[in-house]
Design an enzyme around this catalytic site. Structure first.
Site, mmCIF file in Angstrom:
data_model
loop_
_atom_site.group_PDB
_atom_site.id
_atom_site.type_symbol
_atom_site.label_atom_id
_atom_site.label_comp_id
_atom_site.label_asym_id
_atom_site.label_seq_id
_atom_site.Cartn_x
_atom_site.Cartn_y
_atom_site.Cartn_z
ATOM 1 N N SER A 174 0.848 -1.190 0.000
ATOM 2 C CA SER A 174 0.000 0.000 0.000
ATOM 3 C C SER A 174 0.895 1.255 0.000
ATOM 4 C CB SER A 174 -0.950 -0.032 1.200
ATOM 5 O OG SER A 174 -1.925 0.964 1.122
ATOM 6 N N ASP A 390 -8.918 -6.071 -4.979
ATOM 7 C CA ASP A 390 -8.512 -4.761 -4.460
ATOM 8 C C ASP A 390 -9.054 -3.671 -5.379
ATOM 9 O OD1 ASP A 390 -7.300 -2.511 -3.461
ATOM 10 O OD2 ASP A 390 -5.250 -3.265 -3.614
ATOM 11 N N HIS A 423 -8.312 -4.697 -0.544
ATOM 12 C CA HIS A 423 -7.006 -4.061 -0.380
ATOM 13 C C HIS A 423 -6.236 -4.659 0.798
ATOM 14 C CE1 HIS A 423 -3.935 -1.048 -0.751
ATOM 15 N NE2 HIS A 423 -4.139 -0.610 0.476
#
Length: 462
Positions: A174, A390, A423
């Site tokens: 991320s 995601d 995610h």
């Protein structure tokens, strides 16, 4: 190396103080700063087995193990880091650093602002408030805005302090993946491998919008007090809870939430009110409450702004071109043939469609050109990992990174992992994902032909 998978055990954080001023991208300067880190494993004699872990928005230096024997929850990436795990601490020396601007020990909004303390140690009475005259003040909202490049700069300074000239790998998921990517661009000779997980070359407008909603939730809380809530003895708890709830929704998927909660009622029946009725409401409020107890509101504002600003191509502007790409010419020709047989109103609508397609193709081409320029001088090999569900940083965004690297002749491996967790999948112990990371980190280093040619030319000149 074979053996049972285990924990790194009890770990003790270390604090490194940097007395030299740090000039940030916003053109403000921190007179000094601290970085808090944790390390796992042992650094070998030639410092060639070091791996840097970059944390995500709500992460910290505590990536693995426990701080004491009574601690119930391990570090945030404990399933990734440890003996015989994907990042094997029997083989590698692993460093995780807490970024400046955070609230977990590195210099940030909750640490003392040195400008509030005189050189003799007394308080600098710059405020009319009797309370502020009596004791040193934290930075609060006066802490400067920071960027991914700033974090990478401080991590490079930490590398120097640790005596690590070249990292075996820089790894992040991320927001951590953005840092890893920036490392490869800003310090190409200082890392051999770059692992970019569930990340993106820059935030989309939708992602910036989510961050803005989260920030406004905090900024509009009456207890925010223009960011001086610690001095006022308040805390924007409600705003931070709402911000986390918004963010948490984007980390999950509709299918995952459906499987976990469905439309289940907490009490089994409608209560006809605005208190918690559905299980998913209870879950989100719990997540928000827990987060608000452990995180700083000013830090949340800083971190989300750093996400918004991220763009590794900013120093490598794409060449502007007015040429129409081949695909758009084909589309225009095909549509033009059908337009001749339609009414004037349809002509206008189709022309708008053509323009939109052309602009989209042109924008994508410009972004690719800019990414190629940014990656042109990188020297590491890459592993890019995305997850099928995601939608915050969709696989298409990872593919943009891969396309640019391939177009530049850089060695890159890519895996799109089927996972139901959205995610947040990068935090889960998914065998295919963990196996890909472990295999990449332990495989022989591949020198791409372009780099090899440059090295040979350099050797011939010398």
């Amino acid at each position: 190396m074979t053996g049972s998978i285990g924990s790194v055990g009890i770990v003790t954080p270390q604090i490194f103080h940097f007395a030299e001023p740090l000039t940030l991208e916003c053109n403000r300067t921190l007179p000094s700063f601290d970085l808090i880190i944790e390390t796992y494993g042992t650094l070998n004699s030639d410092q060639s087995n070091a791996i840097l872990i970059c944390h995500a928005l709500s992460g910290s230096h505590h990536a693995a193990g426990f701080h004491n024997a009574d601690e119930k929850k391990a570090g945030w990436w404990d399933n990734m880091i440890g003996p015989n795990k994907a990042i094997d601490t029997n083989q590698f020396y692993v460093v995780c650093v807490n970024n400046i601007g955070s609230c977990f020990g590195s210099t940030g909004p909750t640490t003392i602002n040195p400008e509030s303390v005189k050189s003799d140690g007394s308080v600098n009475a710059h405020s009319e408030s009797a309370n502020e005259r009596s004791e040193p003040q934290v930075y609060g909202p006066d802490f400067p805005l920071i960027t991914i490049k700033d974090w990478v700069k401080t991590q490079a300074m930490l590398s120097d302090r640790l005596g690590i000239d070249v990292w075996h790998a820089v790894v992040g998921g991320s927001m951590g993946g953005m840092q890893a990517l920036q490392w490869s661009v800003d310090y190409p000779a200082r890392l051999k491998r770059c692992v970019v997980i569930a990340s993106t070359p820059k935030l989309s407008a939708q992602n910036i919008a989510f961050n803005e909603v989260a920030r406004q939730s905090i900024l509009s809380d009456p207890d925010f007090k223009d960011g001086r809530y610690l001095q006022a003895g308040t805390y924007p708890r409600r705003g931070l809870i709402l911000a986390r709830m918004v963010g948490h929704i984007t980390y999950l998927t509709d299918d995952a939430m459906k499987a976990k909660f469905g439309r289940d009622l907490k009490s089994g029946k409608f209560m006809y009110g605005y208190d918690v009725e559905f299980q998913v409401e209870s879950y989100l409020r719990y997540q928000g409450e827990r987060f608000s107890e452990n995180f700083d509101a000013n830090t949340y504002l800083l971190m989300t702004k750093a996400l918004d600003y991220f763009d590794p191509t900013r120093d490598y502007p794409s060449a502007s071109t007015t040429e129409t790409t081949e695909p758009s010419i084909q589309i225009e020709s095909s549509i033009a043939a059908s337009v001749n047989a339609t009414k004037e109103a349809s002509e206008s609508e189709l022309e708008d469609t053509i323009t939109s397609l052309d602009e989209h193709t042109h924008d994508r081409q410009q972004e690719l050109t800019a990414l190629k320029a940014a990656f042109a001088h990188t020297q590491c090999q890459y592993l890019v990992v995305s997850f099928t569900t995601d939608w915050r940083f969709a696989p298409e965004r990872s593919q943009e990174i891969v396309d640019a690297l391939m177009a530049t002749g850089k060695p890159v491996s890519y895996i799109n992992v089927d996972a139901p967790h959205g995610h947040d999948s990068f935090l889960f112990d998914i065998p295919r994902y963990m196996g890909a990371v472990k295999g990449f980190l332990t495989a022989p280093f591949m020198v791409n032909s372009q780099s090899k040619s440059n090295q040979e030319k350099s050797g011939a000149r010398s």
